[in-house]
Motif scaffolding. Structure first.
Motif, short mmCIF file in Angstrom:
data_model
loop_
_atom_site.label_atom_id
_atom_site.label_comp_id
_atom_site.label_asym_id
_atom_site.label_seq_id
_atom_site.Cartn_x
_atom_site.Cartn_y
_atom_site.Cartn_z
N GLY A 62 68.94 -112.62 -11.57
CA GLY A 62 69.97 -111.58 -11.51
C GLY A 62 71.32 -112.13 -11.07
N PHE A 63 71.34 -112.76 -9.91
CA PHE A 63 72.64 -113.14 -9.34
C PHE A 63 73.11 -114.53 -9.78
CE2 PHE A 63 71.55 -109.42 -7.03
CZ PHE A 63 72.78 -108.80 -6.83
N GLY A 64 72.19 -115.34 -10.33
CA GLY A 64 72.61 -116.62 -10.90
C GLY A 64 73.00 -116.45 -12.36
N PHE A 65 72.05 -115.91 -13.14
CA PHE A 65 72.26 -115.83 -14.59
C PHE A 65 72.78 -114.46 -15.05
CE2 PHE A 65 68.95 -119.22 -14.34
CZ PHE A 65 69.70 -120.24 -14.91
N LYS A 66 72.98 -113.53 -14.11
CA LYS A 66 73.45 -112.17 -14.46
C LYS A 66 72.47 -111.48 -15.40
CE LYS A 66 77.45 -112.98 -12.38
NZ LYS A 66 76.83 -113.81 -11.38
N ALA A 67 71.19 -111.75 -15.23
CA ALA A 67 70.18 -111.17 -16.12
C ALA A 67 69.76 -109.78 -15.64
CB ALA A 67 68.96 -112.08 -16.17
N ASN A 68 69.34 -108.96 -16.59
CA ASN A 68 68.65 -107.71 -16.26
C ASN A 68 67.26 -108.10 -15.80
OD1 ASN A 68 70.78 -106.15 -17.35
ND2 ASN A 68 69.98 -106.60 -19.41
N THR A 69 66.74 -107.43 -14.78
CA THR A 69 65.40 -107.79 -14.31
C THR A 69 64.50 -106.58 -14.18
OG1 THR A 69 66.07 -107.63 -11.98
CG2 THR A 69 66.19 -109.82 -12.98
N LEU A 70 63.27 -106.78 -14.61
CA LEU A 70 62.23 -105.77 -14.45
C LEU A 70 61.18 -106.42 -13.55
CD1 LEU A 70 61.42 -103.01 -15.51
CD2 LEU A 70 60.43 -104.11 -17.51
N GLY A 71 60.81 -105.72 -12.48
CA GLY A 71 59.86 -106.31 -11.54
C GLY A 71 58.55 -105.53 -11.51
N VAL A 72 57.47 -106.24 -11.17
CA VAL A 72 56.18 -105.59 -10.93
C VAL A 72 55.71 -106.04 -9.56
CG1 VAL A 72 53.81 -105.27 -11.72
CG2 VAL A 72 55.63 -105.66 -13.39
N MET A 73 55.30 -105.08 -8.75
CA MET A 73 54.86 -105.43 -7.39
C MET A 73 53.74 -104.49 -6.98
SD MET A 73 57.88 -103.67 -5.10
CE MET A 73 58.02 -101.88 -5.00
N PHE A 74 53.07 -104.82 -5.87
CA PHE A 74 52.03 -103.96 -5.33
C PHE A 74 52.34 -103.80 -3.85
CE2 PHE A 74 47.33 -102.98 -4.93
CZ PHE A 74 47.38 -101.90 -5.78
N GLU A 75 53.07 -102.77 -3.50
CA GLU A 75 53.57 -102.65 -2.12
C GLU A 75 53.31 -101.26 -1.56
OE1 GLU A 75 54.61 -105.17 -0.48
OE2 GLU A 75 55.00 -106.63 -2.07
N LYS A 76 53.33 -101.19 -0.22
CA LYS A 76 53.07 -99.93 0.49
C LYS A 76 54.38 -99.17 0.65
CE LYS A 76 52.10 -100.13 4.85
NZ LYS A 76 51.64 -100.82 6.03
N GLU A 77 54.36 -97.91 0.22
CA GLU A 77 55.57 -97.09 0.37
C GLU A 77 55.69 -96.62 1.83
OE1 GLU A 77 56.11 -93.87 -2.33
OE2 GLU A 77 55.21 -94.99 -3.99
N PRO A 78 56.91 -96.28 2.25
CA PRO A 78 57.06 -95.81 3.63
C PRO A 78 56.71 -94.32 3.75
CG PRO A 78 59.18 -95.83 2.53
CD PRO A 78 58.19 -96.37 1.53
N THR A 79 56.38 -93.90 4.96
CA THR A 79 56.27 -92.46 5.25
C THR A 79 57.15 -92.22 6.49
OG1 THR A 79 54.48 -92.69 6.83
CG2 THR A 79 53.85 -92.47 4.51
N GLU A 80 57.23 -90.99 6.94
CA GLU A 80 58.03 -90.69 8.13
C GLU A 80 57.47 -91.43 9.35
OE1 GLU A 80 60.81 -89.18 8.22
OE2 GLU A 80 60.81 -88.44 6.15
N ARG A 81 56.15 -91.71 9.33
CA ARG A 81 55.51 -92.26 10.54
C ARG A 81 55.12 -93.74 10.40
NH1 ARG A 81 50.73 -89.55 11.03
NH2 ARG A 81 50.43 -90.48 13.06
N ARG A 82 55.27 -94.29 9.20
CA ARG A 82 54.80 -95.65 8.98
C ARG A 82 55.81 -96.42 8.13
NH1 ARG A 82 49.75 -96.07 5.15
NH2 ARG A 82 51.49 -96.22 3.73
N THR A 83 56.07 -97.64 8.49
CA THR A 83 57.05 -98.39 7.69
C THR A 83 56.42 -98.79 6.35
OG1 THR A 83 56.52 -100.71 8.25
CG2 THR A 83 57.84 -99.47 9.86
N ALA A 84 57.27 -99.08 5.39
CA ALA A 84 56.79 -99.65 4.13
C ALA A 84 56.40 -101.10 4.38
CB ALA A 84 57.90 -99.58 3.09
N SER A 85 55.80 -101.73 3.38
CA SER A 85 55.61 -103.18 3.47
C SER A 85 56.95 -103.85 3.16
CB SER A 85 54.51 -103.64 2.52
OG SER A 85 54.76 -103.17 1.22
N ALA A 86 57.05 -105.11 3.57
CA ALA A 86 58.34 -105.81 3.42
C ALA A 86 58.80 -105.85 1.97
CB ALA A 86 58.20 -107.23 3.98
N GLY A 87 57.86 -106.05 1.06
CA GLY A 87 58.21 -106.15 -0.36
C GLY A 87 58.86 -104.87 -0.89
#
Ligand code: NAD
Length: 393
Positions: A62-87
């Motif tokens: 993205g920031f080197g080649f100015k490319a459009n990027t589509l990502g795939v990840m498996f991460e924990k979403e945040p809630t009011e009482r629990r933080t999300a995962s870092a990713g």
């Protein structure tokens, strides 16, 4: 919420949104300061895009080649009482910065091994990008559900052939002790290949090719680690190394198919050992990395994810050279500074000397820990960790 690190074994179960955003920004700044000299990819799919080497691949694209990027990840979403995962926080920070810079960035939080995820990604490519010209495969996962049978396979981090006794560092208690790892049985070896081998990479490229969303000359790469004698018994010649060998088989098959259909190419890229959420889970690696950091920092050759991937993409895959520099197995090597005789023999000498008592003196465990906490957005002087912060970004 006041967010502090909560470490359980080799994982930190909390993450700080402001700190994660800084972690991403530091990498963006590095890439902006080291711009590519040649043309690069325009539309990039990164599978495993939220942390470690995959996140760095997205940032360089993205920031080197100015490319459009589509990502795939498996991460924990945040809630009011629990933080999300870092990713999760990293990805929100990347998307915000990319959008502000006028770059398309979208991310699927889904199981990359499933047919559904592949279908959704393909629909999005058709709708927003047309075709992709680079696919980075940077998954690190302990389990995989086979998309056809529904069977779940677990990977194992064990030696092959016989038990191995090795020095290891408990990063929680800072104790150095000998650990004995029992050898894997045939099922464990096969299951690890099923999870971390090349099969899913091949399925991705086949699905993308069948849907006609790969551009003329499309490239793909998957990441691996090889190491040398010190880590062979627990990595290179162990279950994980066996799975990584399967990447070479997959690379050859994908390369042949891409070459004949689109004039494209596939390769495995070999990267150096460094602290990520995945490497901290591999026995013996934290001690090896702590000693390696010390030696390579003394030498002035130390690099993190962003430096490694910037070299890979701007210096190799998109350097403007006609031919890639490949090793005898057809892999791109960005790990060679780690593997010199000088570095390895110095690490080995320290390896024999290191104990719980002299750990701080002989190794760069301080540097290891600092980097580990930064993976979760902790340890930044600019962040007031006593301040209330909304975990829902
Ligand atoms: P990481 O744990 O930082 O990243 C793993 C990524 O995979 C994350 O984005 C995570 O969300 C994603 N992911 C995991 N399971 C998923 C699933 N089922 N569906 C979708 N996404 C999923 O790991 P890393 O250390 O950056 O490793 C990435 C690759 O680089 C691996 O192939 C690893 O073997 C290789 N590598 C790592 C090192 C090292 O020292 N860390 C060295 C050389 C090569």
């Amino acid at each position: 919420m006041i967010i502090k690190p909560k470490v359980r074994g080799f994982i930190c179960t909390t993450a700080h949104p402001t700190g994660c955003a800084l972690h991403v920004q530091e990498q963006i700044d590095y890439v902006k300061a080291h711009p590519p000299a040649a043309e690069g990819p325009k539309n990039v799919l990164v599978i495993g895009s939220s942390t470690g080497y995959g996140l760095a691949s997205r940032i360089v694209s993205g920031f080197g080649f100015k490319a459009n990027t589509l990502g795939v990840m498996f991460e924990k979403e945040p809630t009011e009482r629990r933080t999300a995962s870092a990713g999760w926080y990293n990805t929100r920070a990347y998307e915000k910065a990319a959008t502000e810079a006028g770059l398309y960035a979208k991310t699927f939080n889904a199981d990359a091994f499933s047919h559904e995820c592949k279908a959704e990604v393909i629909e999005e490519i058709k709708a927003s990008m047309g075709k992709v010209d680079l696919v980075v495969y940077s998954l690190a996962s302990p389990r995989r559900k086979d998309p056809d049978t529904g069977d779940v396979y677990m990977s194992t981090l064990k030696p092959i052939g016989g038990a191995v006794t090795r020095k290891s560092l408990n990063t929680d208690t800072r104790e150095v002790s000998e650990v004995t790892l029992e050898p894997a049985n045939d099922d464990e070896i096969a299951n690890t290949i099923k999870v971390m081998g090349g099969q899913d990479w091949e399925l991705w490229l086949k699905a993308l090719a069948d849907a006609d969303v790969l551009a003329e000359g499309a490239k793909t790469t998957a990441y691996t680690y090889i190491g040398r004698e010190l880590t062979f018994p627990i990595y290179g010649e162990a279950t994980i190394g066996r799975a990584k060998e399967d990447l070479d088989r997959a690379a050859a098959a994908i390369d042949q198919s891409l070459k004949s259909s689109l004039g494209g190419s596939a390769c495995v890229s070999v990267l150096k050992a460094l602290v990520t959420q995945s490497s901290s889970a591999i026995p013996v690696m934290p001690l090896y990395i702590s000693l390696l950091y010390r030696v390579m920092k003394e030498q002035g050759t130390h690099e993190g994810c962003i430096e490694q991937i910037n070299t890979l993409l701007t210096g190799e895959l998109y350097s403007g050279k006609d031919e890639l520099t490949l090793d005898e197995h057809g892999r791109v090597r960005v790990d060679l500074k780690e593997l010199t005789d000088e570095v390895q023999s110095r690490v080995e000498t320290l390896w024999h000397q290191v104990t719980t008592e002299n750990l701080t003196e002989l190794s760069d465990f301080e540097g290891y820990q600092k980097e580990f906490f930064r993976l979760f957005g902790f340890g930044y002087d600019q962040v007031d960790y006593d301040q209330d912060v909304d975990p829902v970004v």
